[in-house]
Design a protein around this motif. Structure first.
Motif, PDB file in Angstrom:
ATOM      1  N   THR A 233       0.834  -1.207   0.000  1.00 33.40           N
ATOM      2  CA  THR A 233       0.000   0.000   0.000  1.00 33.40           C
ATOM      3  C   THR A 233       0.868   1.256   0.000  1.00 33.40           C
ATOM      4  O   THR A 233       0.623   2.197  -0.762  1.00 33.40           O
ATOM      5  CB  THR A 233      -0.928   0.015   1.226  1.00 33.40           C
ATOM      6  N   GLY A 234       1.880   1.285   0.866  1.00 38.98           N
ATOM      7  CA  GLY A 234       2.772   2.440   0.911  1.00 38.98           C
ATOM      8  C   GLY A 234       3.492   2.662  -0.406  1.00 38.98           C
ATOM      9  O   GLY A 234       3.635   3.796  -0.871  1.00 38.98           O
ATOM     10  N   VAL A 237       0.957   4.144  -2.892  1.00 33.40           N
ATOM     11  CA  VAL A 237       0.608   5.543  -2.607  1.00 33.40           C
ATOM     12  C   VAL A 237       1.730   6.487  -3.029  1.00 33.40           C
ATOM     13  O   VAL A 237       1.492   7.526  -3.644  1.00 33.40           O
ATOM     14  CB  VAL A 237       0.291   5.715  -1.110  1.00 33.40           C
ATOM     15  N   PHE A 238       2.977   6.123  -2.705  1.00 40.52           N
ATOM     16  CA  PHE A 238       4.107   7.003  -3.013  1.00 40.52           C
ATOM     17  C   PHE A 238       4.595   6.875  -4.455  1.00 40.52           C
ATOM     18  O   PHE A 238       5.432   7.659  -4.888  1.00 40.52           O
ATOM     19  CB  PHE A 238       5.269   6.710  -2.062  1.00 40.52           C
ATOM     20  N   ILE A 245      -1.794   2.534  -8.732  1.00 45.12           N
ATOM     21  CA  ILE A 245      -2.745   2.600  -7.621  1.00 45.12           C
ATOM     22  C   ILE A 245      -4.060   1.925  -7.993  1.00 45.12           C
ATOM     23  O   ILE A 245      -4.617   1.141  -7.206  1.00 45.12           O
ATOM     24  CB  ILE A 245      -2.986   4.068  -7.217  1.00 45.12           C
TER      25      ILE A 245
END
Length: 418
Positions: A233-234, A237-238, A245
């Motif tokens: 997930t991180g 997102v980044f 995504i």
């Protein structure tokens, strides 16, 4: 001019002539060290000395011969790491001196010095290209560990308990279920980000990813599964990629639906029992030994009230515990055995990773490099809640490499801005 090989008369010329060989050997030995680092199974029985340690010592000898040990493996954040290491060791030393038991101190301190200093200076402080290569080596090593462990589970009728727990959970060559799962989560994060950086092809990532995911599933580790989810997930997102995504969201929704509605048809039995069973029944006790950990943590909190300034000393918690084992929480173990000084030292180590991640993301705009350092540091911070002492090489190597990647990018950014 002739093509006849030049003859050397002095002692310096032959060393220069051999420099390319030494340079190649240096990197090969470092890669060998990284590849062997998760394989805790290959170690000496009497002393904690692993096969990876042998490769590390050989790497050290070559680097000393070349005179190329780095002065600052984590760049401008190196002093914070060194200060943290010093504080951690100093707290344990003060406690051991006060208690008068120095033999365990020598053993524990030597292990921490080797892991936090020697190993770090061997594999960090390298060029961006070399660090990227070592990170790829780490990913392939974890994939090998997972594939080997899966083979043991599925094809060995009576597996070694060191490789597979009596309850059927994958330990593989790491010999620890939760640690294997955490290393799998870290390898997945590194794999995704190397793919985003185009350091690894999408085809390779697509082939390696299922092996890593299946390995995490076989560990039956709720913590490992959570860390894998947070890591992916991180990264998504980044990444700044709408396509990444969106694809991730679709994948997660599909995976959750399959697990909840058809998980009993294809998921391994150990995963169904420990993870799926807890999710569907709401009974958290079926997901692990939370009650036992709670008692150990509560005991450690009580002991820590008397060890804020002077601790019990290195490896002494087990001697006074009513359970006869050290609390499997590194923060509390440092606080009880080394006092606030050791705990602050541990926090400084984590702050080194957070500082490097912040500098990469917000100072030089290298978000992908910073994300690797950030997520791996956060995984490390979470897993310290399940560890006792954390000097095992399989645990230090991925953290050091993640921080080294960020440091190498900061170094490139600093040279470019000049």
């Amino acid at each position: 001019m002739t093509d006849t090989p030049m003859s050397f008369a002095g002692s310096e010329a032959p060393l220069a002539y051999r420099a390319p060989v030494l340079r190649s050997l240096d990197m090969k030995l470092a890669a060998f060290t990284v590849f062997l680092s998760p394989m805790n199974y290959f170690r000496h029985d009497a002393v904690y000395l692993t096969l990876a340690d042998g490769a590390a010592i050989a790497t050290l000898l070559v680097m000393l011969l070349k005179g190329n040990l780095p002065r600052a493996p984590f760049g401008v954040f190196t002093p914070l790491w060194l200060l943290g290491t010093l504080a951690l060791i100093a707290g344990l030393t003060l406690g051991s001196i006060a208690q008068g038991d120095m033999i365990p101190l020598v053993v524990v301190v030597l292990q921490y010095v080797f892991s936090l200093l020697v190993v770090v200076f061997l594999i960090a402080g390298r060029s961006y290209r070399e660090v990227a290569t070592l990170l790829k080596t780490f990913v392939f090593s974890i994939a090998f560990v997972m594939a080997f462990g899966a083979g043991v589970i599925h094809f060995m009728p009576d597996p070694d308990p060191a490789l597979v727990s009596p309850s059927g959970r994958l330990r593989s060559l790491v010999e620890r279920e939760n640690a294997t799962a955490a290393l799998g989560a870290i390898a997945i994060v590194v794999l995704l980000n190397l793919s985003l950086l185009k350091e690894m092809s999408r085809l390779t990532a697509a082939l390696v990813m299922p092996i890593l995911l299946y390995g995490v599933i076989l560990t039956g580790s709720n913590t490992g599964l959570m860390l894998t989810f947070l890591g992916i997930t991180g990264t998504a997102v980044f990444s700044g990629s709408a396509r990444f995504i969106l694809g991730y969201i679709v994948l997660i929704v599909t995976a959750v639906a399959l697990v909840l509605f058809a998980g009993d048809l294809f998921l391994p039995e150990v995963f169904q029992r420990r993870v799926l069973g807890a999710l569907t029944s709401g009974n958290i006790n079926s997901a692990g030994t939370f009650e036992d950990r709670y008692y150990l943590i509560r005991e450690a909190i009580g002991i820590s009230r008397d060890t804020l300034f002077v601790g019990l000393g290195a490896d002494q918690y087990r001697e006074i515990s009513s359970h006869g084992v050290p609390v499997h929480n590194s923060y509390l173990l440092m606080l009880t055995e080394g006092g606030l000084l050791s705990l602050i030292g541990l926090l400084f180590l984590l702050l080194t990773g957070l500082g490097l991640a912040w500098a990469c993301i917000f100072v030089v705009g290298a978000s992908t490099h910073g994300v690797v350092a950030l997520i791996v540091t956060l995984i490390y911070a979470v897993m310290l809640n399940t560890f006792a002492h954390f000097y095992a090489r399989f645990w230090i190597v991925p953290l050091a490499l993640a921080l080294a990647l960020a440091a190498s990018r900061l170094d490139v950014g600093a040279r470019t801005s000049r």
